[in-house]
Structure formats: C-alpha cells, structure tokens
Write a protein that holds these residues in place. Structure first.
Motif, PDB file in Angstrom:
ATOM      1  N   GLN A   4      99.187  30.845 -14.953  1.00 30.23           N
ATOM      2  CA  GLN A   4      98.660  31.170 -14.082  1.00 30.23           C
ATOM      3  C   GLN A   4      99.435  30.570 -12.386  1.00 30.23           C
ATOM      4  O   GLN A   4      98.720  29.517 -12.295  1.00 30.23           O
ATOM      5  CB  GLN A   4      96.861  31.541 -13.621  1.00 30.23           C
ATOM      6  N   LEU A   8      93.664  32.351  -7.884  1.00 25.57           N
ATOM      7  CA  LEU A   8      93.211  34.063  -8.855  1.00 25.57           C
ATOM      8  C   LEU A   8      92.457  34.726  -8.280  1.00 25.57           C
ATOM      9  O   LEU A   8      91.680  34.580  -6.933  1.00 25.57           O
ATOM     10  CB  LEU A   8      91.685  33.214 -10.283  1.00 25.57           C
ATOM     11  N   GLY A  36      91.728  39.208 -19.711  1.00 31.90           N
ATOM     12  CA  GLY A  36      91.827  38.335 -20.825  1.00 31.90           C
ATOM     13  C   GLY A  36      91.071  36.882 -19.994  1.00 31.90           C
ATOM     14  O   GLY A  36      91.559  35.975 -19.781  1.00 31.90           O
ATOM     15  N   VAL A  37      89.608  37.113 -19.546  1.00 32.06           N
ATOM     16  CA  VAL A  37      88.854  36.169 -18.581  1.00 32.06           C
ATOM     17  C   VAL A  37      88.198  34.904 -19.448  1.00 32.06           C
ATOM     18  O   VAL A  37      87.806  35.908 -20.425  1.00 32.06           O
ATOM     19  CB  VAL A  37      88.096  36.887 -17.800  1.00 32.06           C
ATOM     20  N   ASP A  38      88.471  33.900 -19.247  1.00 31.93           N
ATOM     21  CA  ASP A  38      88.280  33.162 -20.686  1.00 31.93           C
ATOM     22  C   ASP A  38      86.163  33.115 -20.255  1.00 31.93           C
ATOM     23  O   ASP A  38      86.249  33.045 -20.818  1.00 31.93           O
ATOM     24  CB  ASP A  38      88.340  31.634 -19.840  1.00 31.93           C
ATOM     25  N   TYR A  73      84.395  34.356 -12.399  1.00 37.23           N
ATOM     26  CA  TYR A  73      85.739  33.774 -13.672  1.00 37.23           C
ATOM     27  C   TYR A  73      86.008  32.178 -13.931  1.00 37.23           C
ATOM     28  O   TYR A  73      86.433  31.927 -12.691  1.00 37.23           O
ATOM     29  CB  TYR A  73      86.180  35.115 -14.444  1.00 37.23           C
ATOM     30  N   GLN A  74      86.232  32.457 -15.077  1.00 36.25           N
ATOM     31  CA  GLN A  74      87.254  31.173 -15.139  1.00 36.25           C
ATOM     32  C   GLN A  74      88.327  31.301 -16.297  1.00 36.25           C
ATOM     33  O   GLN A  74      88.409  32.007 -17.352  1.00 36.25           O
ATOM     34  CB  GLN A  74      86.726  29.687 -15.895  1.00 36.25           C
ATOM     35  N   ASN A  75      89.338  31.022 -16.021  1.00 34.46           N
ATOM     36  CA  ASN A  75      90.816  31.152 -16.704  1.00 34.46           C
ATOM     37  C   ASN A  75      91.351  29.522 -17.216  1.00 34.46           C
ATOM     38  O   ASN A  75      91.504  28.987 -15.831  1.00 34.46           O
ATOM     39  CB  ASN A  75      91.514  32.141 -15.680  1.00 34.46           C
ATOM     40  N   SER A  80      87.622  31.178 -10.262  1.00 35.78           N
ATOM     41  CA  SER A  80      87.960  32.216  -9.041  1.00 35.78           C
ATOM     42  C   SER A  80      87.497  32.614  -8.318  1.00 35.78           C
ATOM     43  O   SER A  80      86.260  31.299  -8.163  1.00 35.78           O
ATOM     44  CB  SER A  80      88.513  33.620 -10.201  1.00 35.78           C
TER      45      SER A  80
END
Length: 307
Positions: A4, A8, A36-38, A73-75, A80
C-alpha cells in the motif's frame, strides 16, 4: 499483493434500513472498505465495546445500543482512518409529539409555511424528518415546541413529515414519531399577481370622495365641436396629477402601516410568554451495562456490541 502506498482511504458506515430505529425492531450496521481488507473493526464510542467484523446485526433495538458508532479496517500493519461517525437512535422511548402546519398543510408554490412540533413534556430538542431524506433536521427549543419555517416553498418540499422530541441529556433516546403530516404544494405562486386589490379600490373611492369634481372630469363626455381645447386639456392634466399624487401618498401611508404592524408582530413573538417548565418523563428502568463510562478505543480483548 502490492504494498500500500500512501494513507488508506477511510471506510463508510451505514445503518440499514435507517439510523432511526424503533425499540425492538431490527437494524444492521455495515462497514464498507476497499477490496482485500484484512480486518474490520466496528466500535461503539464512549464505551469499551467493539467487534472485529464488518457487519453488526441487531435483531431487536435496545436503549443501551443507541449511541455513536464508527469503524476502521486494517491492511497489513496499517490501520485506516476511522469512518464518519454514525448516530444510531432508538425511537419510541417516549410518547409521540404532535406536528402541525401554519397556516395550513396546503401552501402555494413560492409561499411560506411553518411546521411546528409540540410535546407535553419539557424536552429541549426536536427533530423533523421528511420521508425519503437521509437525515432529520434538528432544532433546539426549550419550551416544549419547535418551529421549522420553510421559506419560499417549491414542489420539492411536498411530502410526508414526522417529528420527534428528545432531551439533550440523552440525545440518542427519542420519542415515538408524530402522526404523519402531508405537506402539499399547490399550483404556482402569485409572483405575477397584484396582492393589493382592496387597497387599490380603497384609493379610488377615497379620491372620488375628496375630489368629486376632479374624479368626474376624468369621465366627462367628449367636447362639442368648436369648443376650446386648451382649457379642457389643462383641466384633465391637473385632475390626473392630483389623482397620481393622492394615490402615491396613500400608498406610502399604507406601506408605513404594514411595516409598523409587521414590526409589532415580530416584537410580540420575540417577547411571548413561555410556558411553565414541565419535567421530563421518567425513563423505564434498565440495567447499567459495564464499561459504558469508559472511553477510547479498546486495545486488548473484544467485547460483543450486542451484549
């Protein structure tokens, strides 16, 4: 998966079917981020309650579930920014107010109308909701009623309205909605019409009463052959000037009277006597949930939002 780059984008949070939820009715909170969000995190602010899921289904709305929510959310290792806050409101906690339209629910396009919400309890907050709009219009008023003026109405203002009352001490516990009020915008406004026909007639009669000879001269029969034209034209001109001046003076006087009346009405409304303060209705008994006084984002263990 490529790394990334940059911050975000923040997710969106919405309540379905609406953020105004009657008690014991279902509602779903949905957090939406990019593909594709973890991991999603949905949390209730001013409490230690959150869940690591994008969707929260509430089968029956309770008073302790009302409040402000947000999600993120977390990537990878990046979180984010949080979504915009969502205010989830429980309705039906108190008795419904009444909603009326002044001067009436049918108004001509271009006219003005005021929707007035009134309750018997000492609420200091009111909200007006138009069916189909995304959010209600709020108006604080500390005297058991609130006015929502609509200036220069158009066809877009037509529709079904309801209002709610609540207290600033419990901003997410609202009354039941008022009975629906159907606002009808009829026809076109009178922008090209004359609004002073009575005043115009009054001016004509007054001119005839003060200057009967001048008024009669305007409708005199045509001059006979051979009669002098100069004095007659001068007589007509003088009569017309007198009428014009008299009409202008009376119009100025009428405008002054109307302005004084409008000013006095506004002054009376500004200083109208308020009602004696009435108490708020008591809340039904409830169990105090743990952690409701805590603040900030939880950082260790997840706790169910619906528990």
């Amino acid at each position: 998966v490529p790394a990334q780059r940059g911050p975000l984008p923040k997710p969106s949070l919405q309540a379905l079917p609406s953020s105004l939820v009657p008690l014991e009715k279902p509602v779903t909170l949905r957090c939406q981020g990019p593909p594709g969000v973890d991991l999603y995190r949905l949390e209730k602010l001013s409490s230690s309650r959150y869940q690591d899921q994008a969707v929260l289904f509430i089968p029956a709305m309770k008073r302790h579930l009302a409040g402000r929510y947000r999600c993120s959310y977390q990537n990878g290792s990046l979180w984010s920014p949080p979504s915009d806050q969502l205010e989830l409101v429980a309705t039906g906690v108190f008795a419904k107010p009444s909603l009326s339209a002044q001067p009436g629910p049918a108004v001509s396009s271009g006219g003005d109308v005021t929707l007035q919400c009134q309750t018997r309890y000492g609420f200091d907050q009111f909200a007006l909701y138009k069916e189909g709009d995304p959010a209600p219009y709020k108006n604080p008023e500390r005297w058991y009623r609130a006015s929502f003026p609509i200036i220069t109405v158009t066809a877009a203002h037509s529709g079904t309205y309801r209002c709610y009352s609540f207290s600033s001490g419990d901003p997410y516990l609202w009354s039941a909605p008022s009975d629906p009020l159907e606002l009808m915008v009829t026809g076109r406004g009178g922008a090209d019409q004359t609004f002073l026909p009575q005043e115009y007639g009054f001016i004509s009669h007054l001119a005839f009463f003060l200057f009967p000879e001048t008024s009669r001269s305007i409708t005199a029969s045509p001059k006979e052959p051979g009669s002098p034209a100069g004095p007659t034209r001068h007589y007509y001109t003088k009569g017309n000037l007198v009428r014009i001046c008299l009409g202008a003076v009376i119009l100025i006087l009428l405008a002054g009277f109307l302005a004084e009346d409008w000013h006095s009405r506004r002054k009376r409304l500004r200083h109208r006597v308020r009602a004696v303060q009435r108490p708020l209705p008591p809340l039904p008994p409830t169990r105090k949930s743990h952690g409701d006084q805590d603040g900030g984002r939880p950082d260790v263990h997840s706790r169910g939002l619906c528990s």
